[in-house]
Design an enzyme around this catalytic site. Structure first.
Site, PDB file in Angstrom:
ATOM      1  N   HIS A 154       0.677  -1.357   0.006  1.00  0.00           N
ATOM      2  CA  HIS A 154       0.237  -0.006   0.166  1.00  0.00           C
ATOM      3  C   HIS A 154       0.474   1.379   0.094  1.00  0.00           C
ATOM      4  O   HIS A 154       1.945   0.750   0.720  1.00  0.00           O
ATOM      5  CB  HIS A 154      -1.042  -0.297   1.252  1.00  0.00           C
ATOM      6  CG  HIS A 154      -2.083   0.907   1.490  1.00  0.00           C
ATOM      7  ND1 HIS A 154      -1.720   1.945   1.459  1.00  0.00           N
ATOM      8  CD2 HIS A 154      -3.170   1.050   0.810  1.00  0.00           C
ATOM      9  CE1 HIS A 154      -2.908   3.519   1.822  1.00  0.00           C
ATOM     10  NE2 HIS A 154      -4.059   1.832   1.152  1.00  0.00           N
TER      11      HIS A 154
ATOM     12  N   GLU B  76       1.179  -7.007   2.778  1.00  0.00           N
ATOM     13  CA  GLU B  76       0.097  -7.694   3.337  1.00  0.00           C
ATOM     14  C   GLU B  76      -0.438  -8.531   3.173  1.00  0.00           C
ATOM     15  O   GLU B  76       0.275  -9.377   2.097  1.00  0.00           O
ATOM     16  CB  GLU B  76      -0.546  -5.963   2.155  1.00  0.00           C
ATOM     17  CG  GLU B  76      -0.904  -4.657   1.945  1.00  0.00           C
ATOM     18  CD  GLU B  76      -0.839  -4.125   1.299  1.00  0.00           C
ATOM     19  OE1 GLU B  76      -2.364  -4.554   0.649  1.00  0.00           O
ATOM     20  OE2 GLU B  76      -1.136  -3.265   0.202  1.00  0.00           O
TER      21      GLU B  76
ATOM     22  N   SER C 189      -4.872  -5.381  -1.752  1.00  0.00           N
ATOM     23  CA  SER C 189      -5.732  -4.589  -1.494  1.00  0.00           C
ATOM     24  C   SER C 189      -6.593  -4.364  -2.749  1.00  0.00           C
ATOM     25  O   SER C 189      -7.907  -4.405  -2.970  1.00  0.00           O
ATOM     26  CB  SER C 189      -5.890  -3.033  -1.236  1.00  0.00           C
ATOM     27  OG  SER C 189      -4.712  -2.624  -1.758  1.00  0.00           O
TER      28      SER C 189
ATOM     29  N   ASP D  57       0.288  -6.077   6.770  1.00  0.00           N
ATOM     30  CA  ASP D  57      -0.760  -5.163   6.730  1.00  0.00           C
ATOM     31  C   ASP D  57      -1.859  -5.720   6.586  1.00  0.00           C
ATOM     32  O   ASP D  57      -2.546  -6.343   5.799  1.00  0.00           O
ATOM     33  CB  ASP D  57      -0.767  -3.730   5.993  1.00  0.00           C
ATOM     34  CG  ASP D  57      -1.679  -3.209   5.586  1.00  0.00           C
ATOM     35  OD1 ASP D  57      -3.168  -3.702   5.789  1.00  0.00           O
ATOM     36  OD2 ASP D  57      -1.483  -2.175   5.416  1.00  0.00           O
TER      37      ASP D  57
ATOM     38  N   HIS E 224      -6.929  -5.881   4.107  1.00  0.00           N
ATOM     39  CA  HIS E 224      -8.163  -6.970   3.640  1.00  0.00           C
ATOM     40  C   HIS E 224      -8.381  -7.542   4.857  1.00  0.00           C
ATOM     41  O   HIS E 224      -9.098  -8.518   4.106  1.00  0.00           O
ATOM     42  CB  HIS E 224      -8.021  -6.748   2.358  1.00  0.00           C
ATOM     43  CG  HIS E 224      -7.798  -5.325   1.849  1.00  0.00           C
ATOM     44  ND1 HIS E 224      -9.199  -4.817   1.835  1.00  0.00           N
ATOM     45  CD2 HIS E 224      -7.370  -4.276   2.195  1.00  0.00           C
ATOM     46  CE1 HIS E 224      -8.736  -3.261   1.594  1.00  0.00           C
ATOM     47  NE2 HIS E 224      -7.717  -3.483   1.196  1.00  0.00           N
TER      48      HIS E 224
ATOM     49  N   LYS F 152     -12.562  -0.245   7.347  1.00  0.00           N
ATOM     50  CA  LYS F 152     -13.138  -1.202   6.629  1.00  0.00           C
ATOM     51  C   LYS F 152     -14.308  -2.664   7.284  1.00  0.00           C
ATOM     52  O   LYS F 152     -15.131  -1.938   7.652  1.00  0.00           O
ATOM     53  CB  LYS F 152     -11.816  -1.418   5.575  1.00  0.00           C
ATOM     54  CG  LYS F 152     -10.769  -1.445   4.924  1.00  0.00           C
ATOM     55  CD  LYS F 152      -9.770  -1.467   4.293  1.00  0.00           C
ATOM     56  CE  LYS F 152      -9.584  -0.141   3.275  1.00  0.00           C
ATOM     57  NZ  LYS F 152      -8.096  -0.511   3.509  1.00  0.00           N
TER      58      LYS F 152
END
Ligand SMILES: *Cc1c(COP(=O)(O)O)cnc(C)c1O
Length: 378
Positions: free
Chosen positions: A132, A174, A178, A203, A206, A232
């Protein structure tokens, strides 16, 4: 004339079909969005578990506002930290089985805080290429040497790590990417870091709420630092960083985004605690994303290629920006809200439709989406 680049960049953005505008929604209710008096089925929301507007969370928000305040009125280190924050930190720490938790007002700030405070001259930050913007910007703004490895290529990450054996190594990625919806391998990330006495970072923007028996995300216990946003699946706003006691103390003392920023609203902290309790108990919401996702895949024409995913994110790569925009407009005319994702959010030539399937979509929503996509794509 000064700042000529402002006009140049804007007209260039338009010429490339990359110009962005902000759309204002009148309301966001269960799986739908209302814009300019028209209602659409919303397939662009990150409210994966369908918890936005949940009555128990709204009630907790009101209760939190009355008991603990709407505003924190100071940073956590001054007088901003109160019982609502502490209770949320303890809830998250128990949920993720981590020693300590710090709260931030956004995931963007949390990622920057971690990258900048650990990114010293003697550090190397190894990061997945698709990480990200907030991770990338944080790392690049730090003093560290920053290297990005090819997407999910742990072989290359190991080779890079071996080049910097005299440095402090942070390996970052992540959990769910994403814009692609695919996943990383937390064990690989942790093991590369461990092999160099380094630290691992994941991360979970999501995956929090969506993965894990109690929605605690995907990271296994080997990951040293977990970041997740609350905006989210958790359906409030802000973010947390979970880590061990020593890292916690370090961030409290040196993370500038924590030190020099007003603490999260206590009311929001209290609402978030309630949301997490619901997420832990209601596993049917996670199961629902899975069953609706299988249904969606099965109903799409064989010629429509979905990127492989086990998350709520289903990406269809249509390559050109103008094509992605045109399809998005066609779907809008059919009552479907599906925002086209274009560079620089994704690489050039990979503009896409990013479908998010949420627990509060119904079977007919999914059938209708598949039918419309088959019509416009095949
Ligand atoms: C959304 C997102 C963030 C930023 O979180 P906010 O709370 O929205 O600022 C960070 N990382 C990833 C992967 C995200 O998708």
């Amino acid at each position: 004339m000064s700042f000529q680049f402002i006009r140049d960049d804007l007209s260039n953005q338009k010429a490339l079909s990359r110009f962005r505008t902000v759309t204002t929604a009148a309301s966001l209710t269960s799986g739908t969005i209302s814009i300019d008096g028209k209602e659409y089925i919303n397939f662009s929301s990150n409210d994966y578990l369908g918890l936005n507007n949940h009555p128990a969370i709204i009630k907790a928000l009101n209760e939190g506002a009355e008991k603990y305040g709407v505003s924190a009125s100071a940073s956590n280190l001054v007088t901003g930290n109160n019982y609502a924050h502490q209770a949320l930190e303890e809830t998250v720490a128990a949920w993720l089985n981590k020693q300590r938790v710090l709260l931030f007002t956004s995931g963007f700030a949390a990622n920057q805080a971690v990258m900048q405070s650990l990114g010293k001259k003697e550090s190397v930050i190894l990061m997945d290429k698709l990480s990200h913007a907030s991770m990338i910007d944080g790392a690049l703004a730090s003093e560290a040497t920053v290297k990005r490895f090819l997407h999910n290529d742990y072989q290359q990450a190991s080779v890079l790590a071996n080049k910097y054996t005299d440095k402090d190594l942070l390996v970052a990625s992540e959990a769910v990417f994403s814009m692609d919806g695919d996943t990383s391998d937390a064990r690989e990330i942790a093991s590369i870091a461990k092999a160099h006495q380094g630290l691992s970072f994941l991360d979970e923007a999501h995956s929090i709420g969506v993965f894990g028996d109690e929605g605690q995300g995907s990271s296994n216990q080997d990951i040293d630092i977990v970041m997740a946003t609350l905006g989210k699946a958790i359906a409030t706003s802000g973010a947390f960083v979970a880590c061990n006691e020593e890292l916690y103390q370090y961030f409290v003392n040196f993370a500038r985004h924590y030190i020099y920023s007003t603490a999260m609203s206590p009311a929001v902290a209290w609402a978030t605690k309630k949301s997490i309790e619901i997420i832990q108990q209601e596993s049917w919401r996670r199961a629902r994303i899975k069953s609706l996702s299988s249904m969606f895949r099965a109903l799409l024409d064989d010629s429509v290629e979905l990127l492989p995913t086990s998350s709520a994110i289903h990406a269809i790569n249509v390559q050109q920006e103008d094509k992605a925009l045109a399809i998005s407009e066609q779907l809008k005319a059919k009552g479907i809200w599906l925002t086209a994702i274009r560079p620089p959010t994704v690489a050039k030539g990979t503009s896409r439709l990013r479908v998010t399937i949420c627990a509060n979509h119904n079977d007919n929503n999914i059938k209708y989406l598949a039918k419309c996509l088959n019509e416009v794509l095949v």
